[in-house]
Design a protein around this motif. Structure first.
Motif, mmCIF file in Angstrom:
data_model
loop_
_atom_site.group_PDB
_atom_site.id
_atom_site.type_symbol
_atom_site.label_atom_id
_atom_site.label_comp_id
_atom_site.label_asym_id
_atom_site.label_seq_id
_atom_site.Cartn_x
_atom_site.Cartn_y
_atom_site.Cartn_z
ATOM 1 N N ILE A 1 60.528 75.371 2.384
ATOM 2 C CA ILE A 1 60.914 76.678 1.827
ATOM 3 C C ILE A 1 61.722 77.475 2.844
ATOM 4 C CG2 ILE A 1 59.655 78.871 1.670
ATOM 5 C CD1 ILE A 1 58.368 77.922 -0.816
ATOM 6 N N ASP A 2 61.458 77.288 4.151
ATOM 7 C CA ASP A 2 62.235 77.992 5.180
ATOM 8 C C ASP A 2 63.428 77.149 5.656
ATOM 9 O OD1 ASP A 2 60.221 76.319 6.308
ATOM 10 O OD2 ASP A 2 60.540 77.250 8.258
ATOM 11 N N ASN A 3 63.776 76.144 4.870
ATOM 12 C CA ASN A 3 64.992 75.337 5.027
ATOM 13 C C ASN A 3 64.989 74.355 6.201
ATOM 14 O OD1 ASN A 3 67.212 74.872 3.403
ATOM 15 N ND2 ASN A 3 68.596 75.865 4.849
ATOM 16 N N MET B 1 50.064 74.531 13.707
ATOM 17 C CA MET B 1 51.139 74.085 14.585
ATOM 18 C C MET B 1 50.768 74.478 15.998
ATOM 19 S SD MET B 1 55.212 74.460 14.401
ATOM 20 C CE MET B 1 56.210 73.697 15.684
ATOM 21 N N ASN B 2 50.758 73.482 16.891
ATOM 22 C CA ASN B 2 50.324 73.691 18.271
ATOM 23 C C ASN B 2 48.940 74.343 18.250
ATOM 24 O OD1 ASN B 2 52.784 72.556 19.131
ATOM 25 N ND2 ASN B 2 53.793 74.530 18.975
ATOM 26 N N LYS C 1 56.123 82.365 13.060
ATOM 27 C CA LYS C 1 56.767 82.521 14.383
ATOM 28 C C LYS C 1 56.753 81.200 15.128
ATOM 29 C CE LYS C 1 55.573 87.336 15.102
ATOM 30 N NZ LYS C 1 54.692 88.241 15.838
ATOM 31 N N GLU C 2 55.610 80.513 15.101
ATOM 32 C CA GLU C 2 55.463 79.232 15.803
ATOM 33 C C GLU C 2 56.422 78.191 15.222
ATOM 34 O OE1 GLU C 2 53.622 77.107 18.966
ATOM 35 O OE2 GLU C 2 53.610 79.233 18.459
ATOM 36 N N LEU C 3 56.666 78.247 13.898
ATOM 37 C CA LEU C 3 57.615 77.326 13.265
ATOM 38 C C LEU C 3 59.056 77.623 13.686
ATOM 39 C CD1 LEU C 3 56.417 77.195 9.535
ATOM 40 C CD2 LEU C 3 56.239 75.363 11.217
ATOM 41 N N GLY C 4 59.306 78.860 14.150
ATOM 42 C CA GLY C 4 60.663 79.257 14.505
ATOM 43 C C GLY C 4 61.394 79.947 13.366
#
Length: 132
Positions: free
Chosen positions: A76-78, A120-121, A22-25
């Motif tokens: 992997i999530d492009n 992340m963060n 989720k944090e990665l978007g």
């Protein structure tokens, strides 16, 4: 110092990975697919070139790099990111930067297992891998 990481590893436990994605978007659809995957990671070295291959029911990927040299990576999530992998005190530190954002993947060997922190963060996810 790369030697302890070499080999094939399978995921045996994971914590907080959904929150990290989720944090990665990452989209909810991709989160659902990736969250249920049990990846195998194959780490190999040929001279000063290191390869990390990830295989799962969700998607496969492979990166090759030299320690301490920046390289282009499609995750992997492009995500299209600038990455650099360094070795520090027995840990392999993989930093990805894109669009003003940054995440760190920290791998270390503890009692023969590979512990991976995804940061992340303020969000931290952990995964534990056993050698196959």
């Amino acid at each position: 110092m790369i030697k302890p990481f070499l080999g094939t590893w399978k995921l045996v436990s994971s914590e907080n990975f959904d929150e990290y994605m989720k944090e990665l978007g990452v989209s909810v659809a991709v989160q659902n697919l990736a969250g249920s995957a049990k990846p195998r990671i194959i780490i190999s070295a040929d001279g000063d070139k290191v390869s990390i291959k990830t295989e799962s029911t969700f998607k496969n990927s492979e990166i090759s790099f030299k320690i301490g040299e920046e390289f282009d990576e499609t995750t992997i999530d492009n995500r299209k990111v600038k990455s650099i992998v360094t070795l520090d005190g027995g840990s392999m530190i993989h930093v990805q930067k894109w669009l003003g954002k940054e995440t760190t993947i920290k791998r270390k060997i503890v009692d023969g297992k590979m512990e991976v922190e995804y940061i992340m963060n303020n969000v931290v996810s952990t995964g534990v891998y056993e050698k196959v």
